[in-house]
Design an enzyme around this catalytic site. Structure first.
Site, mmCIF file in Angstrom:
data_model
loop_
_atom_site.group_PDB
_atom_site.id
_atom_site.type_symbol
_atom_site.label_atom_id
_atom_site.label_comp_id
_atom_site.label_asym_id
_atom_site.label_seq_id
_atom_site.Cartn_x
_atom_site.Cartn_y
_atom_site.Cartn_z
ATOM 1 N N TYR A 213 -30.203 -12.153 41.076
ATOM 2 C CA TYR A 213 -30.031 -10.738 41.414
ATOM 3 C C TYR A 213 -30.472 -9.846 40.239
ATOM 4 O O TYR A 213 -31.209 -8.871 40.422
ATOM 5 C CB TYR A 213 -28.556 -10.537 41.749
ATOM 6 C CG TYR A 213 -28.132 -9.162 42.174
ATOM 7 C CD1 TYR A 213 -28.473 -8.650 43.424
ATOM 8 C CD2 TYR A 213 -27.327 -8.384 41.344
ATOM 9 C CE1 TYR A 213 -28.032 -7.393 43.817
ATOM 10 C CE2 TYR A 213 -26.873 -7.140 41.729
ATOM 11 C CZ TYR A 213 -27.234 -6.644 42.962
ATOM 12 O OH TYR A 213 -26.797 -5.405 43.352
ATOM 13 N N LYS B 294 -33.512 -7.167 40.358
ATOM 14 C CA LYS B 294 -33.199 -5.750 40.144
ATOM 15 C C LYS B 294 -34.029 -5.173 38.998
ATOM 16 O O LYS B 294 -34.461 -4.024 39.057
ATOM 17 C CB LYS B 294 -31.697 -5.578 39.862
ATOM 18 C CG LYS B 294 -30.817 -5.745 41.114
ATOM 19 C CD LYS B 294 -31.196 -4.750 42.196
ATOM 20 C CE LYS B 294 -30.176 -4.601 43.301
ATOM 21 N NZ LYS B 294 -30.712 -3.840 44.452
HETATM 22 P P1 NAI Z 1 -23.679 -3.295 51.631
HETATM 23 O O1 NAI Z 1 -23.642 -4.759 51.837
HETATM 24 O O2 NAI Z 1 -22.473 -2.504 51.981
HETATM 25 O O3 NAI Z 1 -24.921 -2.671 52.376
HETATM 26 C C1 NAI Z 1 -26.171 -3.264 52.350
HETATM 27 C C2 NAI Z 1 -26.776 -3.211 53.723
HETATM 28 O O4 NAI Z 1 -28.096 -3.754 53.651
HETATM 29 C C3 NAI Z 1 -26.022 -4.034 54.753
HETATM 30 O O5 NAI Z 1 -25.633 -3.216 55.832
HETATM 31 C C4 NAI Z 1 -27.002 -5.096 55.167
HETATM 32 O O6 NAI Z 1 -26.916 -5.448 56.534
HETATM 33 C C5 NAI Z 1 -28.325 -4.487 54.841
HETATM 34 N N1 NAI Z 1 -29.346 -5.488 54.621
HETATM 35 C C6 NAI Z 1 -29.250 -6.603 53.900
HETATM 36 N N2 NAI Z 1 -30.397 -7.283 53.916
HETATM 37 C C7 NAI Z 1 -31.270 -6.573 54.658
HETATM 38 C C8 NAI Z 1 -32.614 -6.748 55.019
HETATM 39 N N3 NAI Z 1 -33.305 -7.821 54.634
HETATM 40 N N4 NAI Z 1 -33.200 -5.816 55.788
HETATM 41 C C9 NAI Z 1 -32.522 -4.718 56.191
HETATM 42 N N5 NAI Z 1 -31.234 -4.511 55.885
HETATM 43 C C10 NAI Z 1 -30.609 -5.416 55.122
HETATM 44 O O7 NAI Z 1 -24.071 -3.078 50.085
HETATM 45 P P2 NAI Z 1 -24.001 -1.812 49.117
HETATM 46 O O8 NAI Z 1 -22.977 -2.063 48.104
HETATM 47 O O9 NAI Z 1 -23.956 -0.560 49.877
HETATM 48 O O10 NAI Z 1 -25.387 -1.971 48.363
HETATM 49 C C11 NAI Z 1 -26.531 -1.187 48.626
HETATM 50 C C12 NAI Z 1 -27.526 -1.440 47.526
HETATM 51 O O11 NAI Z 1 -27.000 -1.050 46.269
HETATM 52 C C13 NAI Z 1 -27.943 -2.883 47.352
HETATM 53 O O12 NAI Z 1 -29.309 -2.940 47.038
HETATM 54 C C14 NAI Z 1 -27.135 -3.352 46.180
HETATM 55 O O13 NAI Z 1 -27.719 -4.433 45.494
HETATM 56 C C15 NAI Z 1 -27.101 -2.107 45.341
HETATM 57 N N6 NAI Z 1 -26.007 -2.034 44.389
HETATM 58 C C16 NAI Z 1 -24.722 -1.877 44.827
HETATM 59 C C17 NAI Z 1 -23.716 -1.809 43.905
HETATM 60 C C18 NAI Z 1 -22.318 -1.541 44.311
HETATM 61 O O14 NAI Z 1 -21.479 -1.352 43.418
HETATM 62 N N7 NAI Z 1 -22.012 -1.505 45.614
HETATM 63 C C19 NAI Z 1 -23.971 -1.959 42.472
HETATM 64 C C20 NAI Z 1 -25.338 -2.061 42.121
HETATM 65 C C21 NAI Z 1 -26.318 -2.104 43.071
#
Ligand code: NAI
Length: 723
Positions: free
Chosen positions: A165, A169
């Protein structure tokens, strides 16, 4: 102070992974502020397993319930082109891509399989690339686009169990670094968001009471702003969480040279010896571009070269403190005036772009030579005095943005002494450094001709001198004329060059002049301003280097005409004292970082918005600038009123009498006014619409001299291949 709500009306935004967590909060905010939103989500599990339409549908319904426009898309981000197709099919355009979709496959590195690695790289890195790449041609065509890439603190700082990851990133940071450069000229900005939010990705990682405070809604407005047309941020990493936001950058230590001269080598032991200095971060710096980093490497080479040169060279150090008053006084001394709007930045310390004239540091040369014994005894038996020293040539190269006030150290040395027969030339090299940060700011060379000091048997030519270059043998592309004041020398000398030759009648006559002459460096400052006004839209930071030869004296009160020839980013110039037609600066040139033609300058007086045809006029501006003589034959002033869906939205002027193209209404008499829709102007320029047919159908309205428009055909034809 800017006020009013930020809106996205008419804009189309894709948010990937918008079915939950952060993406959902982004999509809802965009939807509530007028954007048409493509809510993409595969609807799979946290580790990338399965799929479902449920989550995307529920966000679409929520946006629509609140009166917004949205459509669902259930594709994997690896099929980015399908997501962009949804935007185009449903809403006809795409303006913003927020790459947010993400999953986790945490494992300690020892247990990490290829598939754990690949799936994370596919979703985060390749998926973002594919979706953004599919939107890119639309962004370029419409001259607008915003891209958000999502990084993580795990990437920036590392985190146990997240090797796959973190690597993916940080790959996104590299992607943003380059996309921000490639997209810049088409107003496509790419930024990285580093969120920390409570979501299913973090629910079992952070403590519950902290989780509560990590609301995605506190981050969404930051992503919203970065995506807005008013936001000029580009290529930045923005961290955001709990209602706090900041910018993050790479820093580099001051480092140190591991060898003393070019002939020296580097050994592992020398690395060990210097390791604490190599890694000392107390003077760490940030860099804006790869050119800046390479520039520093070149300076290190210079330092090695100068360490190698003979130890018999005389050296001197001069410390200078200057304030904004000195900056303004210098600018006035070289003719900056409130009558020229682009000069005000040099004259008013409260101006938003208050700047130092980039030629300011040349003035340290005469100060250093006169206030020290640098020149004494360099040619045995020759006494230096103000009547036998002539300033022959001057060179300045700028390495860093010059501060408007500061403490500067200049290091002078006599680089070479040349025997020119009747006289001698002393080549003085001086480098200036910011005393506080130790940054090298400029490198300067000054050739001083010492009358009657030749014949001592020294070399005739120099290996070290930066040569003058004659201008091309064609008519100049542009000329600027400005009268100096009869007190110009009296004003310029207050910047430190108190040589009495410029004030004292008796001394001037002893040196063979009918009256005191103007400082050569003063004429240099006049012409530098003229070049910047003409080819850099007045931007002082555009200047990289400048070289001139002082060929003949100027008498204060004479008029200076700077003739300029553009050759790529090099502007050759020659300056003439108009009254006696004497060429006073010859072999001169200024190197610019980039040419910014005032021909595409925005006229602030007219209300205008960015349109597709702006690119057409910008292209024409470049053409007009480089073919001034040809286009002047058309001999007309054309006013284009550009309509956007029937509403007058911008004015463009093709002043082919003066050879300029600019956004805004014409400043003087107009020959022909043409009114046309933005899209039709582009079609016309591309040759896809016939002008006569457009006129007959009422798509092109012409007032004034219709016949003159026939002559515009050649201009449009010449530009077509580049559009
Ligand atoms: P989340 O899991 O709540 O939302 C991510 C969404 O992306 C999910 O609804 C999932 O179905 C969708 N998804 C996954 N793979 C997919 C694909 N191949 N095609 C289309 N949709 C897809 O996660 P969250 O926390 O909202 O994360 C959003 C972004 O922020 C991610 O890239 C994550 O790595 C990044 N991030 C989040 C952090 C946090 O504290 N929540 C910290 C640092 C980065």
């Amino acid at each position: 102070m800017v006020s009013g709500d930020l809106r996205f009306d008419g804009r189309v935004v894709i948010v990937t992974g918008a079915g939950a967590g952060l993406g959902r909060a982004y999509a809802l905010l965009f939807g509530s502020r007028g954007a048409s939103v493509v809510v993409n989500d595969l609807g799979g599990g946290r580790h990338g397993d399965g799929s479902s339409t449920k989550v995307a549908d529920s966000v679409v319904q929520e946006i629509r319930r609140n009166g917004g426009k949205a459509v669902a898309n259930y594709d994997n981000v690896l099929d980015g082109e399908k997501i962009v197709k949804t935007a185009i099919d449903e809403f006809g355009r795409i303006d913003v891509v927020v790459n947010n979709a993400g999953i986790l496959r945490d494992k300690s590195f020892l247990k990490m399989t290829d598939s754990d690695w690949d799936i994370i790289h596919d979703v985060h890195l390749k998926g973002s690339m594919r979706t953004t790449r599919a939107a890119w041609p639309y962004f370029r065509k419409q001259n607008f686009g915003r891209v958000i890439l999502t990084c993580s603190n795990s990437g920036l700082y590392g985190n146990f169990g997240q090797a796959n990851y973190s690597a993916a990133k940080m790959g996104l940071v590299g992607l943003a670094n380059t996309l921000s450069i490639e997209g810049k000229k088409n107003n496509i900005h790419t930024n990285v968001i580093v969120p920390t939010a409570g979501s299913r990705l973090t629910e079992d990682i952070v403590p519950p009471d902290f989780f509560e405070q990590l609301k995605p809604e506190l981050i969404a407005p930051v992503v919203f702003w970065l995506s807005h047309e008013d936001c000029t941020e580009n290529g930045s990493i923005i961290e955001s969480a709990v209602g706090w936001t900041g910018k993050c950058r790479l820093v580099r230590s001051n480092g140190c040279l591991l060898r003393k001269s070019l002939n020296d080598g580097v050994t592992p032991e020398k690395v060990r010896e210097n390791w604490s200095t190599v890694t000392d971060m107390s003077k760490a710096k940030t860099y804006d571009s790869i050119e800046e980093v390479t520039g520093e490497l070149m300076s290190s080479l210079d330092q090695l070269r100068s360490n190698e040169s003979s130890s018999s060279e005389k050296e001197l150090t001069l410390e200078t403190n200057y304030t904004y008053r000195d900056a303004i006084l210098y600018a006035l001394g070289v003719g900056a005036t409130r009558q020229e709007p682009r000069d005000i930045q040099y004259l008013y310390e409260n101006h938003e772009n208050f700047s130092l004239m980039p030629t300011f540091y040349v003035s340290f040369g005469p100060i250093g030579c006169m206030s020290s014994d640098l020149l004494q005894d360099v040619i045995p038996g020759v006494q230096m005095n103000p009547t036998n020293i002539l300033h022959g040539e001057q060179y300045i190269e700028i390495h860093k943005k010059l501060p408007t006030e500061g403490k500067i150290v200049s290091r002078f040395r006599v680089r070479e002494i040349l025997d020119k027969g009747k006289g001698a030339v002393i080549l003085v090299q001086y480098e200036t450094f910011n005393e506080v940060t130790n940054d090298k700011l400029t490198t300067n060379q000054m050739s001083l001709f010492i009358v009657g000091a030749g014949g001592f048997g020294g070399p005739r030519n120099s290996q070290h001198s930066v040569p003058c270059i004659d201008p091309p043998k064609r008519k100049p592309c542009a000329s600027v004329t400005q009268k100096t004041s009869s007190d110009q020398a009296a004003l310029y000398r207050l910047s430190g060059d108190y040589n009495p030759l410029h004030m004292d009648d008796n001394l001037a006559s002893m040196a063979g002049y009918s009256e005191p002459i103007l400082h050569g460096l003063c004429s240099l400052g006049f012409s530098a301003r003229h070049v910047l006004q003409t080819f850099a839209d007045g931007d002082p930071d555009s200047m990289k280097a400048l070289k001139v030869r002082f060929a003949k004296p100027v008498i204060p009160g004479q008029t200076l005409r700077t003739d300029m020839w553009r050759e790529g980013n090099r502007i050759h110039f020659q300056t003439t004292a108009v009254e006696n037609n004497a060429k006073v600066l010859t072999g001169a040139y200024m190197d610019l970082k980039e040419v910014k033609t005032p021909s595409v300058r925005r006229n602030n007086c007219s209300a205008s918005k960015n349109l597709e045809c702006d690119a057409v006029f910008a292209q024409m501006g470049d053409y007009v600038n480089s073919h001034t003589d040809q286009v002047k034959k058309i001999n007309g002033v054309f006013h284009y009123v550009i309509m956007d869906k029937g509403v007058p939205s911008a004015d463009w002027t093709l002043d082919l009498k003066k050879g300029t193209v600019y956004k805004g209404k014409p400043e003087g008499k107009v020959d022909t006014t043409l009114t046309i829709e933005d899209k039709d102007m582009v079609q016309l320029a591309l040759g896809k619409m016939n002008p006569q047919m457009a006129f007959m159908k009422g798509k092109l309205k012409i007032k004034g001299n219709i016949m003159l428009t026939q002559k515009l055909k050649s201009l449009l034809d010449a530009n077509r291949p580049k559009l």
